[in-house]
Design a protein around this motif. Structure first.
Motif, PDB file in Angstrom:
ATOM      1  N   MET A 234       4.423  21.051  20.978  1.00  0.00           N
ATOM      2  CA  MET A 234       3.609  22.233  21.248  1.00  0.00           C
ATOM      3  C   MET A 234       3.241  22.269  22.728  1.00  0.00           C
ATOM      4  SD  MET A 234       2.080  24.843  19.708  1.00  0.00           S
ATOM      5  CE  MET A 234       1.723  24.384  18.004  1.00  0.00           C
ATOM      6  N   PRO A 235       3.434  23.417  23.398  1.00  0.00           N
ATOM      7  CA  PRO A 235       3.023  23.512  24.802  1.00  0.00           C
ATOM      8  C   PRO A 235       1.534  23.234  24.949  1.00  0.00           C
ATOM      9  CG  PRO A 235       4.331  25.422  24.123  1.00  0.00           C
ATOM     10  CD  PRO A 235       4.014  24.653  22.882  1.00  0.00           C
ATOM     11  N   ASP A 236       1.166  22.742  26.126  1.00  0.00           N
ATOM     12  CA  ASP A 236      -0.252  22.486  26.377  1.00  0.00           C
ATOM     13  C   ASP A 236      -1.048  23.782  26.273  1.00  0.00           C
ATOM     14  OD1 ASP A 236       0.199  19.821  26.798  1.00  0.00           O
ATOM     15  OD2 ASP A 236       0.394  20.016  28.979  1.00  0.00           O
ATOM     16  N   ALA A 237      -2.264  23.670  25.734  1.00  0.00           N
ATOM     17  CA  ALA A 237      -3.138  24.829  25.649  1.00  0.00           C
ATOM     18  C   ALA A 237      -3.560  25.248  27.056  1.00  0.00           C
ATOM     19  CB  ALA A 237      -4.358  24.497  24.801  1.00  0.00           C
ATOM     20  N   LEU A 238      -3.674  26.544  27.269  1.00  0.00           N
ATOM     21  CA  LEU A 238      -4.009  27.077  28.580  1.00  0.00           C
ATOM     22  C   LEU A 238      -5.390  27.726  28.559  1.00  0.00           C
ATOM     23  CD1 LEU A 238      -0.597  28.808  29.403  1.00  0.00           C
ATOM     24  CD2 LEU A 238      -1.412  26.578  30.229  1.00  0.00           C
ATOM     25  N   PRO A 239      -6.135  27.645  29.664  1.00  0.00           N
ATOM     26  CA  PRO A 239      -7.420  28.350  29.730  1.00  0.00           C
ATOM     27  C   PRO A 239      -7.230  29.831  29.414  1.00  0.00           C
ATOM     28  CG  PRO A 239      -7.173  26.877  31.599  1.00  0.00           C
ATOM     29  CD  PRO A 239      -5.850  26.885  30.896  1.00  0.00           C
ATOM     30  N   GLY A 240      -8.151  30.363  28.638  1.00  0.00           N
ATOM     31  CA  GLY A 240      -8.028  31.756  28.210  1.00  0.00           C
ATOM     32  C   GLY A 240      -7.477  31.900  26.816  1.00  0.00           C
ATOM     33  N   GLU A 241      -6.850  30.806  26.311  1.00  0.00           N
ATOM     34  CA  GLU A 241      -6.341  30.825  24.943  1.00  0.00           C
ATOM     35  C   GLU A 241      -7.404  30.325  23.970  1.00  0.00           C
ATOM     36  OE1 GLU A 241      -1.555  30.006  25.689  1.00  0.00           O
ATOM     37  OE2 GLU A 241      -2.837  28.405  24.896  1.00  0.00           O
ATOM     38  N   PHE A 242      -7.391  30.860  22.779  1.00  0.00           N
ATOM     39  CA  PHE A 242      -8.323  30.432  21.740  1.00  0.00           C
ATOM     40  C   PHE A 242      -8.149  28.942  21.450  1.00  0.00           C
ATOM     41  CE2 PHE A 242      -9.548  29.897  17.259  1.00  0.00           C
ATOM     42  CZ  PHE A 242     -10.788  30.514  17.243  1.00  0.00           C
ATOM     43  N   ARG A 243      -6.912  28.477  21.435  1.00  0.00           N
ATOM     44  CA  ARG A 243      -6.633  27.068  21.143  1.00  0.00           C
ATOM     45  C   ARG A 243      -7.264  26.160  22.197  1.00  0.00           C
ATOM     46  NH1 ARG A 243      -1.459  23.845  22.010  1.00  0.00           N
ATOM     47  NH2 ARG A 243      -0.842  25.657  23.209  1.00  0.00           N
ATOM     48  N   TYR A 244      -7.231  26.572  23.440  1.00  0.00           N
ATOM     49  CA  TYR A 244      -7.830  25.783  24.512  1.00  0.00           C
ATOM     50  C   TYR A 244      -9.328  25.610  24.270  1.00  0.00           C
ATOM     51  CZ  TYR A 244      -9.135  24.357  29.266  1.00  0.00           C
ATOM     52  OH  TYR A 244      -9.630  23.675  30.362  1.00  0.00           O
ATOM     53  N   ASP A 245      -9.995  26.712  23.948  1.00  0.00           N
ATOM     54  CA  ASP A 245     -11.444  26.647  23.711  1.00  0.00           C
ATOM     55  C   ASP A 245     -11.767  25.833  22.461  1.00  0.00           C
ATOM     56  OD1 ASP A 245     -12.050  28.058  25.967  1.00  0.00           O
ATOM     57  OD2 ASP A 245     -12.232  29.989  24.955  1.00  0.00           O
ATOM     58  N   ARG A 246     -10.944  25.976  21.445  1.00  0.00           N
ATOM     59  CA  ARG A 246     -11.191  25.218  20.211  1.00  0.00           C
ATOM     60  C   ARG A 246     -11.056  23.715  20.458  1.00  0.00           C
ATOM     61  NH1 ARG A 246      -7.663  25.575  14.583  1.00  0.00           N
ATOM     62  NH2 ARG A 246      -8.966  24.137  13.361  1.00  0.00           N
ATOM     63  N   LEU A 247     -10.014  23.321  21.158  1.00  0.00           N
ATOM     64  CA  LEU A 247      -9.811  21.897  21.442  1.00  0.00           C
ATOM     65  C   LEU A 247     -10.946  21.352  22.312  1.00  0.00           C
ATOM     66  CD1 LEU A 247      -5.958  21.863  22.111  1.00  0.00           C
ATOM     67  CD2 LEU A 247      -7.139  20.873  20.145  1.00  0.00           C
ATOM     68  N   PHE A 248     -11.362  22.140  23.289  1.00  0.00           N
ATOM     69  CA  PHE A 248     -12.462  21.708  24.149  1.00  0.00           C
ATOM     70  C   PHE A 248     -13.743  21.535  23.349  1.00  0.00           C
ATOM     71  CE2 PHE A 248     -16.250  22.743  26.549  1.00  0.00           C
ATOM     72  CZ  PHE A 248     -16.168  21.863  27.624  1.00  0.00           C
ATOM     73  N   LEU A 249     -14.085  22.517  22.543  1.00  0.00           N
ATOM     74  CA  LEU A 249     -15.330  22.469  21.785  1.00  0.00           C
ATOM     75  C   LEU A 249     -15.333  21.349  20.757  1.00  0.00           C
ATOM     76  CD1 LEU A 249     -15.808  26.301  21.323  1.00  0.00           C
ATOM     77  CD2 LEU A 249     -17.253  24.806  22.710  1.00  0.00           C
ATOM     78  N   GLU A 250     -14.173  21.056  20.177  1.00  0.00           N
ATOM     79  CA  GLU A 250     -14.085  19.980  19.182  1.00  0.00           C
ATOM     80  C   GLU A 250     -14.400  18.614  19.789  1.00  0.00           C
ATOM     81  OE1 GLU A 250     -10.192  20.545  17.554  1.00  0.00           O
ATOM     82  OE2 GLU A 250     -10.929  21.757  15.868  1.00  0.00           O
ATOM     83  N   LYS A 251     -14.202  18.467  21.088  1.00  0.00           N
ATOM     84  CA  LYS A 251     -14.541  17.207  21.759  1.00  0.00           C
ATOM     85  C   LYS A 251     -16.056  16.993  21.816  1.00  0.00           C
ATOM     86  CE  LYS A 251     -10.459  17.273  24.785  1.00  0.00           C
ATOM     87  NZ  LYS A 251      -9.998  17.396  26.198  1.00  0.00           N
ATOM     88  N   HIS A 252     -16.791  18.080  21.766  1.00  0.00           N
ATOM     89  CA  HIS A 252     -18.240  18.008  21.916  1.00  0.00           C
ATOM     90  C   HIS A 252     -18.995  18.270  20.614  1.00  0.00           C
ATOM     91  CE1 HIS A 252     -18.018  17.860  26.349  1.00  0.00           C
ATOM     92  NE2 HIS A 252     -16.961  18.630  26.197  1.00  0.00           N
ATOM     93  N   ASP A 253     -18.308  18.780  19.624  1.00  0.00           N
ATOM     94  CA  ASP A 253     -18.967  19.138  18.364  1.00  0.00           C
ATOM     95  C   ASP A 253     -18.018  18.873  17.202  1.00  0.00           C
ATOM     96  OD1 ASP A 253     -20.351  20.189  16.259  1.00  0.00           O
ATOM     97  OD2 ASP A 253     -20.486  22.228  17.045  1.00  0.00           O
ATOM     98  N   LYS A 254     -18.253  17.774  16.485  1.00  0.00           N
ATOM     99  CA  LYS A 254     -17.414  17.424  15.342  1.00  0.00           C
ATOM    100  C   LYS A 254     -17.706  18.298  14.120  1.00  0.00           C
ATOM    101  CE  LYS A 254     -15.566  14.190  17.758  1.00  0.00           C
ATOM    102  NZ  LYS A 254     -14.234  14.455  18.372  1.00  0.00           N
ATOM    103  N   GLY A 255     -18.807  19.070  14.192  1.00  0.00           N
ATOM    104  CA  GLY A 255     -19.163  19.932  13.072  1.00  0.00           C
ATOM    105  C   GLY A 255     -18.799  21.387  13.285  1.00  0.00           C
ATOM    106  N   LEU A 256     -17.889  21.638  14.215  1.00  0.00           N
ATOM    107  CA  LEU A 256     -17.460  22.993  14.523  1.00  0.00           C
ATOM    108  C   LEU A 256     -16.896  23.677  13.269  1.00  0.00           C
ATOM    109  CD1 LEU A 256     -17.627  24.136  17.423  1.00  0.00           C
ATOM    110  CD2 LEU A 256     -15.160  23.840  17.571  1.00  0.00           C
ATOM    111  N   ILE A 257     -17.177  24.976  13.105  1.00  0.00           N
ATOM    112  CA  ILE A 257     -16.734  25.706  11.914  1.00  0.00           C
ATOM    113  C   ILE A 257     -15.798  26.839  12.334  1.00  0.00           C
ATOM    114  CG2 ILE A 257     -17.479  27.167   9.984  1.00  0.00           C
ATOM    115  CD1 ILE A 257     -20.092  25.549   9.988  1.00  0.00           C
TER     116      ILE A 257
END
Length: 405
Positions: free
Chosen positions: A23-46
């Motif tokens: 899978m290509p690296d996630a890029l800023p501006g993509e939903f996947r990028y924000d999801r991966l970033f947020l998951e690093k800080h919040d294990k309870g993300l919904i």
């Protein structure tokens, strides 16, 4: 030996296949990028998704029940619509004024200023040095009550003191639900082209007086306040329809100094406000002028955003200006904000906001007040987006972007 060779070539093939399918690296501006970033800080993300998995939103009980962002084009490469300030998550201690994590929809409590302010301690001068966002909506976690793949419910209890010295015991409840496309179309009364991608969600926000004292015009009363943070662009314009034949001013335009004439225009029931993130300014629409809808159009990315919320012109709204000599119950019902540099050159964003507030919560002990606020995004062919803009906001796209160059 033969088996070893077979195993070796199988290993090589697997490695090549892995490289091919990587899978290509996630890029800023993509939903996947924000999801991966947020998951690093919040294990309870919904994550809430539509049935076709094209629409999705990210909700965080840990970060004050925020809807951090959404997408209309799948969780992998879809555009992320919310604004997130990544560096705030790495701060070693909380900012005493505001922790700007961002978020496509967050809940605050008002009033911000005035004689019943929740952001200034009694007797202090209303200036930035003394301005502090209530912790319950700034940096404290909320309780997760329930969740499914479509809906999440969260709650928070808190005790605050307003500028008049009144103690407020409060319970907040927040229900967030993603909407299927057919529900969005029915709610907005539209029939978009099949090539249009869309996502929408509703928030139902409730405040309860859990104390023993009634909230009235003497003690002061809080209000619910929805704020939607989005990424600006050189061609983004906020659109605020208003009641054209009402009396009185159309808008308050001097919250943070008067907005320059080349950044705002209003005529025949449509207010346009430039949202490029380059000049700080805020406006408000009084309840007798306000309609239950506002939005924006990002001409750089062809994104049409619509917000729909509760409005009641027959009741009192809180004045949120940073001064104590204004009538406290003569405030605005709808606000818009464009971020820009402060006097010292520093800047929180850039971002822009569309905001709605509830009326003053004049509640006796045990009583509740609810405010509903929904957000919708549409992206695709500009001609098809124009049809939606005309049907909802009452203005064509060709009249939005050129108005504020």
């Amino acid at each position: 030996m033969r088996n070893l060779k077979i195993a070796y070539f199988m290993l090589i093939a697997a490695s090549l296949n892995s490289c091919t399918m990587r899978m290509p690296d996630a890029l800023p501006g993509e939903f996947r990028y924000d999801r991966l970033f947020l998951e690093k800080h919040d294990k309870g993300l919904i994550l809430l998704t539509t049935k076709d998995l094209n629409g999705a939103i990210i909700v965080s009980p840990k970060y004050q029940a925020k809807v951090f962002t959404s997408t209309a084009d799948g969780v992998t490469f879809g555009k992320s619509f919310g604004w997130i300030k990544y560096e705030t998550f790495d701060l070693k201690q909380a900012d005493p004024h505001m922790n700007a994590f961002g978020g496509e929809d967050r809940l605050w409590l008002g009033p911000e200023g005035g004689m019943f302010s929740l952001f200034f301690k009694p007797g202090t001068k209303m200036e930035f040095a003394n301005w502090h966002t209530p912790a319950a909506v700034d940096n404290e976690s909320w309780e997760l009550v329930s969740s499914s793949d479509k809906k999440v419910s969260m709650s928070k209890t808190t005790r605050l003191q307003n500028y008049a010295g009144t103690q407020l015991d409060i319970k907040l409840d927040r229900d967030i639900e993603i909407m299927e496309p057919e529900v969005i179309n029915r709610l907005l009364g539209i029939s978009p082209d099949s090539a249009i991608k869309l996502v929408g969600f509703s928030t139902i926000n409730t405040i309860t007086n859990t104390g023993s004292t009634a909230w009235d015009e003497t003690t002061g009363a809080p209000c619910l306040w929805n704020l939607d943070m989005f990424t600006p662009s050189p061609k983004t314009v906020i659109v605020v329809p208003y009641v054209d034949n009402a009396t009185g001013k159309v808008a308050t335009t001097n919250y943070f100094g008067e907005i320059a004439n080349d950044r705002i225009t209003y005529n025949k029931g449509i207010l346009l406000f430039k949202a490029d993130g380059k000049s700080r300014g805020k406006l408000g629409i009084p309840p007798n002028r306000a309609k239950n809808m506002a939005g924006s159009y990002d001409g750089s990315n062809r994104v049409l955003t619509i917000t729909v919320f509760d409005i009641d012109s027959s009741v009192k709204y809180l004045n949120q200006e940073w001064k104590t000599d204004a009538a406290p119950f003569s405030g605005d019902a709808v606000n818009a904000y464009n971020d820009g540099p402060l006097a010292d050159g520093k800047q929180m964003g850039p971002f822009y906001e569309i905001e709605s507030v509830s009326p003053a919560a004049f509640l006796k002990p045990g009583q509740k007040l609810t405010h509903k606020h929904s957000v919708f995004h549409f992206t695709g062919d500009e001609k098809a987006l124009n049809t939606i803009a005309l049907k909802t906001l009452g203005v064509s796209i060709k009249d939005i972007t050129p108005a504020l160059k």
